[in-house]
Enzyme design. Structure first.
Site, short mmCIF file in Angstrom:
data_model
loop_
_atom_site.label_atom_id
_atom_site.label_comp_id
_atom_site.label_asym_id
_atom_site.label_seq_id
_atom_site.Cartn_x
_atom_site.Cartn_y
_atom_site.Cartn_z
N HIS A 193 0.74 -1.09 -0.11
CA HIS A 193 -0.12 0.05 -0.03
C HIS A 193 0.73 1.33 0.08
O HIS A 193 0.30 2.09 -0.77
CB HIS A 193 -0.92 -0.14 1.16
CG HIS A 193 -1.79 1.10 1.15
ND1 HIS A 193 -3.21 0.93 1.21
CD2 HIS A 193 -1.74 2.49 1.60
CE1 HIS A 193 -3.78 2.10 1.36
NE2 HIS A 193 -2.79 2.95 1.60
N GLU A 194 1.93 1.37 0.93
CA GLU A 194 2.66 2.67 1.11
C GLU A 194 3.61 2.43 -0.06
O GLU A 194 3.90 3.70 -0.74
CB GLU A 194 3.37 2.71 2.41
CG GLU A 194 2.44 2.64 3.61
CD GLU A 194 1.32 3.65 3.40
OE1 GLU A 194 1.65 4.78 3.00
OE2 GLU A 194 0.34 3.51 4.10
N HIS A 221 2.04 4.21 -3.15
CA HIS A 221 1.84 5.69 -2.96
C HIS A 221 3.20 6.28 -3.53
O HIS A 221 3.34 6.99 -4.18
CB HIS A 221 1.83 5.92 -1.55
CG HIS A 221 0.36 6.05 -1.03
ND1 HIS A 221 -0.75 6.44 -1.82
CD2 HIS A 221 -0.14 5.53 0.00
CE1 HIS A 221 -1.79 6.18 -1.23
NE2 HIS A 221 -1.62 5.67 -0.17
ZN LIG Z 1 -2.85 5.32 1.37
#
Ligand SMILES: [Zn+2]
Ligand SMILES: [Zn+2]
Length: 171
Positions: free
Chosen positions: A78-79, A82
């Site tokens: 998830h990170e 990003h």
């Molecule tokens: Zn997020």
């Protein structure tokens, strides 16, 4: 503030997942993006966060220790996604179509926007703030007091709007 020591086996497991996903992305994108720096210093109820300028991922050590592999498999991609979206596309909506594509097509994981870990042990003394995008923000009591005293304001790193106090989190 106390520091939480993360067991070495968990740190190694985090690194393994990070490297595996980064390699997967570099192969797919035909890029050579470097390994992000990891810091185990995310506080409050937020599981993790990504800092574009520093190419850095911050991980909540308490939630990592409590949720182990589930945390790693969910939070690391998830990170990382990003960071990759920001490097690859520039400015984009935090959980927009570029991020979803990075998660599902490139990293091969399901694109869940939020995490659902039990946060009861980390929920004390944090204060909920809202910004103009969908991000949730938790400020520590130290920062919250600065806001109340008018000494400081904090901005969402995605939408740049000033964070507004919502309500005190409860146990
Ligand atoms: Zn997020
Ligand atoms: Zn925002």
């Amino acid at each position: 503030m106390k520091t939480v020591r993360v067991p070495i086996a968990l740190v190694q497991s985090v690194m393994r997942t990070l490297r595996e996903k980064l390699q997967q992305a570099n192969l797919y994108l035909n890029t050579n993006y470097p390994e992000p720096t990891l810091h185990y210093n995310q506080r409050g109820t937020i599981a993790g966060s990504a800092y574009y300028a520093n190419w850095e991922i911050r991980i909540n050590p308490t939630l990592l220790i409590e949720n182990k592999q589930n945390f790693i498999e969910e939070v690391i991609p998830h990170e990382l996604a990003h960071l990759l979206v920001n490097r690859h596309f520039g400015r984009a909506a935090p959980h927009g179509k570029e991020w979803k594509w990075m998660m599902e097509t490139v990293l091969g994981v399901s694109a869940k926007r939020t995490h659902h870990f039990d946060v009861s042990t980390v929920k004390a003394k944090t204060f909920r703030y809202a910004c103009q995008c969908e991000e949730e923000h938790q400020l520590t009591i130290r920062r919250h007091n600065k806001v109340l005293r008018g000494e400081n304001q904090y901005r969402c790193r995605h939408c740049q709007s000033i964070l507004q106090f919502i309500e005190q989190s409860k146990f």
